[in-house]
Structure formats: C-alpha cells, structure tokens
Design an enzyme around this catalytic site. Structure first.
Site, PDB file in Angstrom:
ATOM      1  N   TYR A 146       0.853  -1.192   0.000  1.00 60.38           N
ATOM      2  CA  TYR A 146       0.000   0.000   0.000  1.00 60.38           C
ATOM      3  C   TYR A 146       0.882   1.233   0.000  1.00 60.38           C
ATOM      4  O   TYR A 146       1.823   1.327   0.786  1.00 60.38           O
ATOM      5  CB  TYR A 146      -0.894  -0.009   1.241  1.00 60.38           C
ATOM      6  CG  TYR A 146      -1.835   1.175   1.342  1.00 60.38           C
ATOM      7  CD1 TYR A 146      -2.890   1.335   0.434  1.00 60.38           C
ATOM      8  CD2 TYR A 146      -1.678   2.138   2.349  1.00 60.38           C
ATOM      9  CE1 TYR A 146      -3.755   2.416   0.527  1.00 60.38           C
ATOM     10  CE2 TYR A 146      -2.550   3.219   2.448  1.00 60.38           C
ATOM     11  CZ  TYR A 146      -3.586   3.357   1.532  1.00 60.38           C
ATOM     12  OH  TYR A 146      -4.449   4.425   1.628  1.00 60.38           O
ATOM     13  N   ASP A 241       9.184   2.927   0.132  1.00 58.76           N
ATOM     14  CA  ASP A 241       8.095   3.535   0.885  1.00 58.76           C
ATOM     15  C   ASP A 241       8.302   3.168   2.348  1.00 58.76           C
ATOM     16  O   ASP A 241       7.967   2.065   2.778  1.00 58.76           O
ATOM     17  CB  ASP A 241       6.740   3.038   0.360  1.00 58.76           C
ATOM     18  CG  ASP A 241       5.574   3.598   1.170  1.00 58.76           C
ATOM     19  OD1 ASP A 241       5.826   4.247   2.208  1.00 58.76           O
ATOM     20  OD2 ASP A 241       4.423   3.377   0.761  1.00 58.76           O
ATOM     21  N   LYS A 269       3.616   8.801   9.121  1.00 56.95           N
ATOM     22  CA  LYS A 269       3.411   8.183  10.433  1.00 56.95           C
ATOM     23  C   LYS A 269       4.378   8.699  11.508  1.00 56.95           C
ATOM     24  O   LYS A 269       4.189   9.820  11.965  1.00 56.95           O
ATOM     25  CB  LYS A 269       3.411   6.662  10.279  1.00 56.95           C
ATOM     26  CG  LYS A 269       2.247   6.256   9.338  1.00 56.95           C
ATOM     27  CD  LYS A 269       1.910   4.822   9.228  1.00 56.95           C
ATOM     28  CE  LYS A 269       0.600   4.649   8.464  1.00 56.95           C
ATOM     29  NZ  LYS A 269       0.645   3.923   7.224  1.00 56.95           N
TER      30      LYS A 269
END
Ligand SMILES: *Cc1c(COP(=O)(O)O)cnc(C)c1O
Length: 430
Positions: A146, A241, A269
């Site tokens: 994702y 990522d 995050k």
C-alpha cells in the site's frame, strides 16, 4: 471479565448519518471483522480509554505514529508551545531547516527532504519526481503493498497477465492503470521479466521494504538487493516507501536494517509524532528536479507548518537521542511472538507469525506467508473470532488480517503477558 461497547455502537449509529460509513478512513469501520468500531475518548501510554469506560491495550498505535505511546510528554509540550505562536504562516521557518537537517542525519543516502501532509502525498510526489527525473512513464509496484490512495497505486492484477494493471477502485482511469505494472512480492524473476518487456520505460520500482499492509511480510534474502541491481542496470529509480518502517525499525529505517540503498525514500506516520505529516527525500541530484529549483511541480499550503514540525521534531529528537528504544521494541515484539506462537501451537491452531523489529502479524494458515497470495490463505473466520475475542478481553488489535500490529514502547512486559493470556483464553474456547 468481558468488555462491552454499547456507547461506541450508539456513537457509530449517529456518525453514519453524517459521515460516509461513519468513518474518515475505511479500515476504522470494522468491515473486515464485522461489528461496530470502538470510540476513543482519550489515550495515554500503551492504553486507549474508550467512550464505554473500557481501558484497552493498544497494538495499532494510530497505525504506527505513536511509537513511544500515546500523549508522549515531549511531543505534547512541543505542540502546546508551538500552538501559542501560531499554527501556520505559509512562510518559511527555521524549524523546517532544523527538522530537515535531523531527517537527513538519521536517514541514509539522502541529502534533502520535502515535507508534505500525509504518506499518500509523499508517495504520489515521489513517483512524479521519479517520472520527471527519468523522463519515463511506467512504474512497478507489488501486489499487496500500500502506498496511499492516489490513483497510480489503486491498481490490481488484471485478468491474464499478472503484470498488466487494472483499476481496483471506480474513479481510477484505465489510462492511469496502464502505467502501473504489478509484480508479486518476493518474486525477483518476475520483476526482471517486467523490466525486460518494458525496456527503457520504467521510471521506478516502489516497494514497502518490509511489507506491513498485507500483514507483516519480510523480504527474502536477495530480493531487495536484486531489485536494486535491476534498477541500476535499467536506469530506473528504486523508491522505498518507509511510511511505516521509517523511524520505527531503526534511526535509518529499513535502508539501515537491510543495507539496501534507495534513490527516493518516503516517510509518514512516526515522522509527524501523531500530526499529519509525510515527507520524501533523496540525493540532491534528484531533488534538484523539484520546484522551485526544477520543473517537477509539488506544493502544499500547510506543508511544513510549525505545529506539525514541532511534533515531528520532538519525536525524532527523542528517537535519535535514545536509539536503544528500537532494541527495546524489538525485544517486546519477540516476547509477544514467542508467547503467542507457544500458545497457538499448544492449542493446535495453524498459524504463521511474521515479525520484523516492532512489526508483527499472526496469520491463521499453515503456509509460509511471503506475498499477498499466501497472506490471503489465512482463515478469516478464525481471524474475526480472534479479533473480537481479544477485544472482549481489553486488547485492541488491528481490525483486519491484512494489517501488521505496531508495538509502542510504553507497552510493559505485564501488558504483553496479559495479551498472551488473552490469546490462550480466546482460542481455548474454539
Ligand atoms: C500508511 C501508509 C501510507 C499512506 O499514508 P497516509 O498518511 O495514510 O496517507 C503509504 N505507505 C505505507 C507503507 C503506509 O503504511
């Protein structure tokens, strides 16, 4: 002892009238596990306090950011102080240079960093930069990874050739989908094959270096190294990522723990300390292509705002000065891993536990979980029972079998042992 969530259910009913599906991000709605989501009133350290008056041990940490536990004092203080001075100016601040310096000192192989407001934005911008830098259109991504919800990433394997992407959400055009080529995680040969069939057309390969969005999946020996070589041979960029792994696995994230160099790295995050922040970073030669220096456009009204930057700065400073936290977290997840594995084995439950640093997931299958297909062999009925059984016992796990647990350092060994005992009680009833 069995916790109930009546007030949460009432709040969810009300929310559904005014918010699509009652939530502002789909996984919160419990569609994968059934039932109503739990409403949080406050959180501190390793615990969530729900609107029902329950105290839960938290294993999602807001999906990663709360690596030091909720309402971590230095971050709270920094945010309060920043708020008093104004939360956004749309003008440069010295703090932006300070946090950029800190990120560059912690992250390997990068000279410059651009702040954005989410992981989605970071990945979207990283791919645009890779395309602008290489002058090529196509990208390779892996099924089950994702990278946020921008169009180029909402792609699934098309019928027939695995490598031919098709939209997996209405609203994503076929035109966009054709430039995203899909490969299977841990299948290096397939990546080599895609490169060969699309010679001179691949701008970048984007990957979660340790996957966390199909449960935790670990790259096999040589997989990342092999992609690195293929990118070099074919003139493509390798994008890590690290929205999930960055500042969670080590100061230098997965680049540090795997020793594999990325050309562009995305963050999110943890970097925001719980405020909406994303970032992408690369060597100067690549970043020079970005506006205002270069032609690749990217911008943001609230990007680098002092409120978010002060939270991120407090978080990263603490991690940078106390790197033993990463070992502490790894030790806690190892303890949890051993405890749950021993319990499930004793109870005769088929399972695979994947763990890397403070990311861990329990898959109810007897097959090694190496990619999306094997992750999907997990028994979802078991997962649902497991999730709800744990919730009744005050343990909050990710409400989907395809999500990793994120440990936070406020968890005590007593919390971990209580969790392992809860697993025993839950599966003992099956
Ligand atoms: C969470 C996540 C994203 C998206 O970040 P948002 O801040 O939710 O937009 C991208 N990539 C990975 C690996 C993630 O875990």
């Amino acid at each position: 002892m069995s916790f109930t969530y009546k007030r949460s259910s009432a709040l969810f009913n009300e929310a559904q009238k005014y918010i699509p599906g009652g939530v502002n991000s789909p996984v919160r709605a419990f569609n994968a596990v059934g039932g109503d989501p739990v409403y949080v009133k406050s959180a501190k350290g390793a615990y969530l306090h729900t609107e029902d008056g329950n105290r839960l041990i938290d294993y999602i940490a807001s999906w990663g950011p709360m690596i030091l536990g909720h309402a971590f004092e230095p971050v709270v203080e920094a945010v309060i102080e920043a708020t008093k001075k104004g939360t956004s100016y749309g003008m440069p601040t010295e703090l932006e240079t300070e946090i950029a310096k800190l990120v560059v000192s912690m992250a390997p192989n990068v000279d410059q960093v651009r702040m954005v407001n989410s992981g989605t934005e970071a990945c979207m911008s990283a791919v645009r930069l890779a395309r602008g830098f290489t002058g090529r259109d196509k990208i390779i991504k892996f099924a089950g990874c994702y990278h946020g919800h921008s169009d180029s990433f909402l792609i699934q394997a098309g019928s027939g050739a695995v490598t031919f992407g098709s939209p997996n959400s209405p609203g994503v055009t076929a035109g966009t989908a054709k430039d995203t080529l899909l490969a299977q995680y841990n299948n290096l040969e397939q990546v080599a094959d895609i490169f060969e069939k699309n010679e001179g057309q691949i701008a970048c390969v984007i990957i979660e270096p340790i996957a966390g969005n199909m449960g935790c999946i670990i790259p096999q020996e040589g997989f990342l190294e092999g992609i690195r070589d293929l990118c070099d041979v074919h003139g493509a960029l390798f994008v890590f990522d690290e929205v999930m792994t960055g500042f969670r696995l080590a100061r230098g994230g997965a680049q540090e723990t795997t020793g594999v160099k990325a050309d562009i790295v995305t963050y999110g995050k943890v970097i925001g300390g719980g405020l909406p922040v994303g970032a992408f970073a690369a060597r100067r030669q690549i970043m020079d292509h970005l506006a205002p220096t270069g032609p690749v456009y990217q911008a943001g009204t609230l990007s680098g705002n002092p409120l978010a930057m002060s939270a991120g700065m407090a978080m990263l400073t603490h991690l940078n000065n106390n790197p033993e936290i990463f070992n502490s977290l790894a030790g806690k997840s190892e303890h949890l891993h051993k405890g749950i594995a021993e319990t499930l084995s004793r109870q005769g439950i088929d399972h695979q536990i994947n763990r890397y640093g403070s990311m861990i997931s329990v898959h109810f299958t007897d097959q090694p979980v190496l990619d999306f297909e094997t992750a999907a062999t997990g028994n979802n009925d078991w997962f649902k029972k497991y999730f709800h059984g744990m919730l009744e016992r005050g343990i909050y796990l990710p409400p989907s079998a395809f999500e990793s647990y994120f440990l936070n350092d406020a968890l005590s060994y007593e919390d971990l042992d209580r969790t392992i005992e809860a697993v025993d009680a839950v599966v003992g009833k099956w």
